[in-house]
Design a protein around this motif. Structure first.
Motif, short mmCIF file in Angstrom:
data_model
loop_
_atom_site.label_atom_id
_atom_site.label_comp_id
_atom_site.label_asym_id
_atom_site.label_seq_id
_atom_site.Cartn_x
_atom_site.Cartn_y
_atom_site.Cartn_z
N UNK A 78 95.31 71.73 44.35
CA UNK A 78 95.06 72.93 45.17
C UNK A 78 94.60 72.53 46.57
N UNK A 79 93.75 71.52 46.65
CA UNK A 79 93.28 71.04 47.96
C UNK A 79 94.44 70.41 48.72
N UNK A 80 95.20 69.57 48.04
CA UNK A 80 96.32 68.87 48.68
C UNK A 80 97.34 69.87 49.22
N UNK A 81 97.69 70.87 48.41
CA UNK A 81 98.67 71.87 48.81
C UNK A 81 98.16 72.67 50.00
N UNK A 82 96.87 73.00 49.99
CA UNK A 82 96.30 73.78 51.09
C UNK A 82 96.46 73.06 52.41
N UNK A 83 96.13 71.77 52.45
CA UNK A 83 96.25 71.01 53.70
C UNK A 83 97.71 70.91 54.15
N UNK A 84 98.63 70.76 53.19
CA UNK A 84 100.05 70.71 53.56
C UNK A 84 100.50 72.05 54.13
N UNK A 135 96.75 61.23 64.16
CA UNK A 135 95.38 61.12 63.67
C UNK A 135 95.42 61.05 62.14
N UNK A 136 94.44 60.37 61.55
CA UNK A 136 94.43 60.16 60.10
C UNK A 136 93.03 60.33 59.55
N UNK A 137 92.91 61.11 58.47
CA UNK A 137 91.62 61.45 57.90
C UNK A 137 91.56 61.03 56.43
N UNK A 138 90.40 60.55 56.02
CA UNK A 138 90.13 60.27 54.61
C UNK A 138 89.38 61.45 54.01
N UNK A 163 86.35 61.74 58.48
CA UNK A 163 86.11 61.83 57.03
C UNK A 163 85.86 63.28 56.66
N UNK A 164 86.40 63.68 55.52
CA UNK A 164 86.14 65.01 54.96
C UNK A 164 85.66 64.79 53.53
N UNK A 165 84.46 65.26 53.22
CA UNK A 165 83.83 64.98 51.93
C UNK A 165 83.42 66.27 51.26
N UNK A 166 83.85 66.45 50.02
CA UNK A 166 83.52 67.64 49.24
C UNK A 166 82.62 67.24 48.07
N UNK A 167 81.37 67.70 48.09
CA UNK A 167 80.39 67.37 47.05
C UNK A 167 80.36 65.87 46.74
N UNK A 168 80.22 65.02 47.77
CA UNK A 168 80.26 63.58 47.52
C UNK A 168 79.08 63.10 46.69
N UNK A 315 89.29 75.00 59.68
CA UNK A 315 88.77 75.15 61.04
C UNK A 315 88.30 73.82 61.60
N UNK A 316 87.65 73.02 60.76
CA UNK A 316 87.10 71.73 61.23
C UNK A 316 88.22 70.77 61.60
N UNK A 317 89.20 70.57 60.69
CA UNK A 317 90.22 69.56 60.98
C UNK A 317 91.15 70.03 62.09
N UNK A 318 91.46 71.32 62.15
CA UNK A 318 92.29 71.83 63.25
C UNK A 318 91.60 71.57 64.60
#
Length: 329
Positions: A78-84, A135-138, A163-168, A315-318
């Motif tokens: 779901x996360x991967x599809x959203x970013x695509x 640009x490339x993000x982890x 970097x983008x971290x969800x509940x790391x 919003x952040x990555x855009x």
């Protein structure tokens, strides 16, 4: 780790139901590919998600790492599809010992090795002629956030734009800390017990506000590791979290960290510590705390809550891509 689920119904072929993959991805406006990538440590299963229109310019690349027991085939998508859908080229790999990658299921006996294995695939894509100018993000979720941080430390200084971290998982909650007695006792067996699935699993009630249908769906993942934690994996989680906390000041790139205040699996204090100690300029680091939300911010919360998190991520990555773009590198 997920709360125990009992009497689960037969899982559907895919997390979204019975719709064939190609048909589903097309309905979501994305295209998906799957492959195996050979590394010095074994083959890992990889996937990509890109905008459906091949002529649509890609904004940037995002390289995603899932959490413990999880893989890239189920609700993590779901996360991967959203970013695509937002115009990004997304790449993900099953960690060693997880999903369809090589290794004993549920076992990570060397966290640095697991990180370098996934990083070898991510680097090959990031440095390819097709994507090297972007640009490339982890991106990392839960234990994947810990491994993402290790990947960042293993990389050249200018390799990643952010970097983008969800509940790391940077600080282990008290009820989840592996027993020192057990780790010491099994450690005395000179590595013979490292792969044993004998560590006591944490038993916690899910936090308030969880949509229980979603945790049930997560637990139905046919590739999910459902056994007791393995000795070596728990030892490495303890060692890895201690290591990254001691090195937060080495983080210099823009980052977004999202954390629920009712997270029982990863303490929000770890995200707060990263925000405070990172050497990233203040205007380029952001900590988003979500009141009452639990560990699985995208796949475990009601839709209106997960949509809020996704909107903040978009919003952040855009903004970062518009502000810096390839100049991050």
């Amino acid at each position: 780790m997920n709360p125990p689920q009992n009497n689960l119904p037969q899982p559907p072929p895919f997390f979204w139901g019975d719709t064939p993959e190609d048909e589903y991805y097309k309905s979501q406006g994305v295209r998906n590919s799957k492959s195996y990538f050979q590394t010095p440590n074994g083959k890992i299963f990889t996937q990509s998600w890109l905008p459906l229109d091949e002529n649509q310019p890609v904004k940037a690349t995002v390289f995603m790492t899932h959490g413990y027991t999880n893989d890239t085939s189920w609700v993590f998508q779901k996360i991967c599809i959203s970013y695509a859908q937002w115009g990004y080229a997304v790449f993900a790999a099953d960690l060693l010992g997880h999903g369809r990658s090589d290794g004993l299921h549920g076992y990570i006996g060397d966290m640095d090795k697991a990180a370098s294995t996934s990083l070898s695939y991510f680097s090959s894509v990031r440095q390819s002629e097709q994507y090297r100018h972007l640009a490339a993000f982890l991106f990392g979720e839960s234990m994947g956030g810990l491994i993402t941080m290790l990947m960042y430390f293993q990389s050249d200084p200018d390799m990643w734009s952010g970097l983008i971290l969800s509940a790391p998982l940077f600080v282990i909650p008290e009820p989840m800390i592996p027993s020192k007695l057990h780790l010491t006792m099994y450690g005395l067996l000179f590595g013979l017990a490292d792969t044993w699935a004998v560590m006591p699993p944490p038993r916690m009630a899910p936090p308030p506000g969880w949509d229980m249908k979603k945790p049930n769906l997560k637990a139905m993942n046919p590739n999910r590791y459902a056994g007791k934690p393995r000795v070596g994996t728990m030892r490495e989680v303890v060692r890895g979290t201690e290591y990254v906390r001691k090195n937060f000041e080495k983080v210099k790139v823009p980052f977004l960290v999202a954390h629920g205040t009712a997270d029982p699996m990863a303490c929000q204090s770890g995200s707060e510590m990263l925000y405070e100690k990172a050497d990233t300029p203040k205007e380029d680091k952001e900590l988003k705390l979500y009141d009452g939300m639990g560990h699985s911010l995208i796949a475990g919360e009601p839709n209106e809550a997960s949509d809020l998190v996704l909107a903040d991520m978009k919003a952040w990555i855009d903004h970062k891509v518009e502000k810096y773009g390839p100049k991050c590198n």
